[in-house]
Write a protein that holds these residues in place. Structure first.
Motif, short mmCIF file in Angstrom:
data_model
loop_
_atom_site.label_atom_id
_atom_site.label_comp_id
_atom_site.label_asym_id
_atom_site.label_seq_id
_atom_site.Cartn_x
_atom_site.Cartn_y
_atom_site.Cartn_z
N UNK A 19 1.04 54.31 2.25
CA UNK A 19 2.06 55.32 1.96
C UNK A 19 2.96 55.56 3.17
N UNK A 20 2.77 54.77 4.25
CA UNK A 20 3.62 54.91 5.43
C UNK A 20 4.88 54.05 5.29
N UNK A 21 5.94 54.47 5.96
CA UNK A 21 7.18 53.69 6.02
C UNK A 21 6.87 52.33 6.63
N UNK A 22 7.27 51.28 5.97
CA UNK A 22 6.94 49.93 6.42
C UNK A 22 7.68 49.54 7.70
N UNK A 23 8.67 50.34 8.12
CA UNK A 23 9.33 50.10 9.39
C UNK A 23 8.52 50.66 10.58
N UNK A 24 7.50 51.47 10.27
CA UNK A 24 6.68 52.06 11.32
C UNK A 24 5.74 51.02 11.92
N UNK A 25 5.35 51.26 13.16
CA UNK A 25 4.28 50.51 13.81
C UNK A 25 3.07 51.42 13.94
N UNK A 26 1.86 50.88 14.10
CA UNK A 26 0.70 51.74 14.35
C UNK A 26 0.89 52.66 15.56
N UNK A 27 1.54 52.16 16.59
CA UNK A 27 1.78 52.98 17.78
C UNK A 27 2.65 54.19 17.44
N UNK A 28 3.69 53.97 16.63
CA UNK A 28 4.56 55.07 16.22
C UNK A 28 3.80 56.07 15.36
N UNK A 29 2.99 55.57 14.45
CA UNK A 29 2.21 56.46 13.58
C UNK A 29 1.27 57.33 14.41
N UNK A 30 0.61 56.74 15.39
CA UNK A 30 -0.32 57.51 16.21
C UNK A 30 0.39 58.61 16.97
N UNK A 31 1.68 58.41 17.27
CA UNK A 31 2.43 59.41 18.01
C UNK A 31 2.70 60.68 17.23
N UNK A 32 2.87 60.55 15.90
CA UNK A 32 3.16 61.76 15.13
C UNK A 32 1.97 62.30 14.34
N UNK A 33 0.89 61.52 14.22
CA UNK A 33 -0.27 62.02 13.46
C UNK A 33 -0.92 63.23 14.13
N UNK A 34 -0.78 63.35 15.46
CA UNK A 34 -1.37 64.50 16.13
C UNK A 34 -0.69 65.80 15.73
N UNK A 35 0.54 65.69 15.19
CA UNK A 35 1.23 66.88 14.69
C UNK A 35 0.89 67.16 13.23
N UNK A 36 0.32 66.17 12.56
CA UNK A 36 -0.08 66.33 11.16
C UNK A 36 -1.49 66.92 11.07
N UNK A 37 -2.39 66.40 11.90
CA UNK A 37 -3.79 66.85 11.89
C UNK A 37 -4.15 67.42 13.26
N UNK A 38 -4.67 68.63 13.27
CA UNK A 38 -5.09 69.26 14.52
C UNK A 38 -6.23 68.48 15.19
N UNK A 39 -7.02 67.78 14.39
CA UNK A 39 -8.20 67.09 14.92
C UNK A 39 -7.95 65.60 15.16
N UNK A 40 -6.70 65.19 15.19
CA UNK A 40 -6.38 63.77 15.39
C UNK A 40 -6.97 63.27 16.71
N UNK A 41 -7.66 62.12 16.67
CA UNK A 41 -8.32 61.53 17.84
C UNK A 41 -7.67 60.17 18.10
N UNK A 42 -6.75 60.14 19.05
CA UNK A 42 -6.01 58.90 19.30
C UNK A 42 -6.90 57.80 19.88
N UNK A 43 -7.90 58.19 20.67
CA UNK A 43 -8.83 57.20 21.22
C UNK A 43 -9.62 56.51 20.12
N UNK A 44 -10.07 57.30 19.15
CA UNK A 44 -10.80 56.73 18.02
C UNK A 44 -9.89 55.80 17.22
#
Length: 287
Positions: free
Chosen positions: A86-111
């Motif tokens: 369901x992600x924009x296909x122009x996104x990269x995993x690195x880009x997604x990880x950058x904004x997921x921390x604003x979506x979920x308070x418990x986002x764990x970038x290391x994991x």
């Protein structure tokens, strides 16, 4: 036993299809399988309990909380994986990880980065360059990188190769073992659910046909191949349904240990989840 999800009398009607009066309680810490043919209503049910589509119901609770009154809090504790990203296909995993921390308070970038490494997914490659299997691996990496209580999969393993599917099944088993995390897994690949499901619900033509404890299926149900005389000697109470082959009958029984005591020479094979579905829908009743 605590319930992760409680649904009472959920219905959704379209012009040519109705999902009718579904009631169930999903135990916390379990892997709960939803099975049925394509178009049976599995995805409609999932979309309804997520509030993606409007539906009617008497009760919809997550973790003991009313869904309507606590949507934001509940959705923070849920991860959902559909059969397509369901992600924009122009996104990269690195880009997604950058904004997921604003979506979920418990986002764990290391994991998340560990999952990318384990799944062999490049951080800087656009999702449109990923194969279908890589996209689904990426969805799992995202879903498992924030502290969810409930993971919902809608045919999410169908695009994966058998080896990676087994890896995912191991991850799901570990995820639910602490009895705090729950998985709802919709799949037409019944062999996957045979490996990990604790409970199974069968939906057919919009109706909930049965909910069974998977251990009960393994313990009590079996398939007998026999002639007409043996079929007629079986008690109707012990026979779920039967099907006629060219030279014999195949019978789904629900009491194999007791039947072995009476018919000592009878060969009884274990029944699979697919057997239960097939005989329930297409078998004949013994009267």
């Amino acid at each position: 036993m605590k319930s992760a999800v409680v649904v009472k009398n959920l219905s959704k009607s379209y012009k040519d299809f109705t999902l009718g009066d579904i009631s169930l309680s999903i135990p916390q810490g379990s892997i709960f399988g939803l099975v049925g043919e394509n178009g049976a209503g599995k995805s409609t049910f999932i979309n309804a309990i997520l509030g993606i589509i409007n539906s009617s119901y008497d009760t919809l609770q997550y973790f003991g909380k009313d869904f309507e009154q606590n949507q934001k809090e509940i959705k923070e504790e849920i991860a959902v994986i559909f059969d397509q990203t369901h992600f924009d296909l122009e996104f990269t995993p690195k880009l997604v990880s950058g904004f997921m921390k604003y979506v979920y308070k418990t986002w764990d970038n290391g994991k998340f980065e560990n999952y990318l490494l384990n799944f062999n997914l490049p951080k800087d490659k656009k999702l449109k360059e990923f194969s279908r299997g890589m996209k689904m691996k990426f969805e799992f990496a995202v879903a498992l990188s924030h502290d969810t209580k409930l993971l919902i999969l809608d045919e999410a393993t169908s695009g994966l190769d058998p080896i990676f599917r087994d890896e995912i099944l191991d991850i799901l088993r570990d995820y639910s073992e602490d009895e705090e995390h729950t998985v709802i897994m919709s799949s037409h690949i019944t062999s996957d659910l045979d490996k990990i499901a604790d409970y199974v619900a069968f939906i057919n033509h919009g109706k909930l046909v049965f909910i069974r404890d998977y251990d009960e299926i393994q313990e009590n149900f079996g398939i007998v191949t026999c002639g007409l005389n043996t079929l007629q000697a079986l008690s109707p109470e012990d026979v779920v349904a039967y099907r006629k082959d060219d030279y014999s009958y195949k019978v789904l029984i629900n009491n194999k240990h007791e039947i072995r005591k009476v018919f000592k020479d009878l060969v009884i094979e274990n029944a699979s989840l697919e057997d239960l579905m097939l005989y329930t829908v297409k078998g004949e009743k013994l009267v």
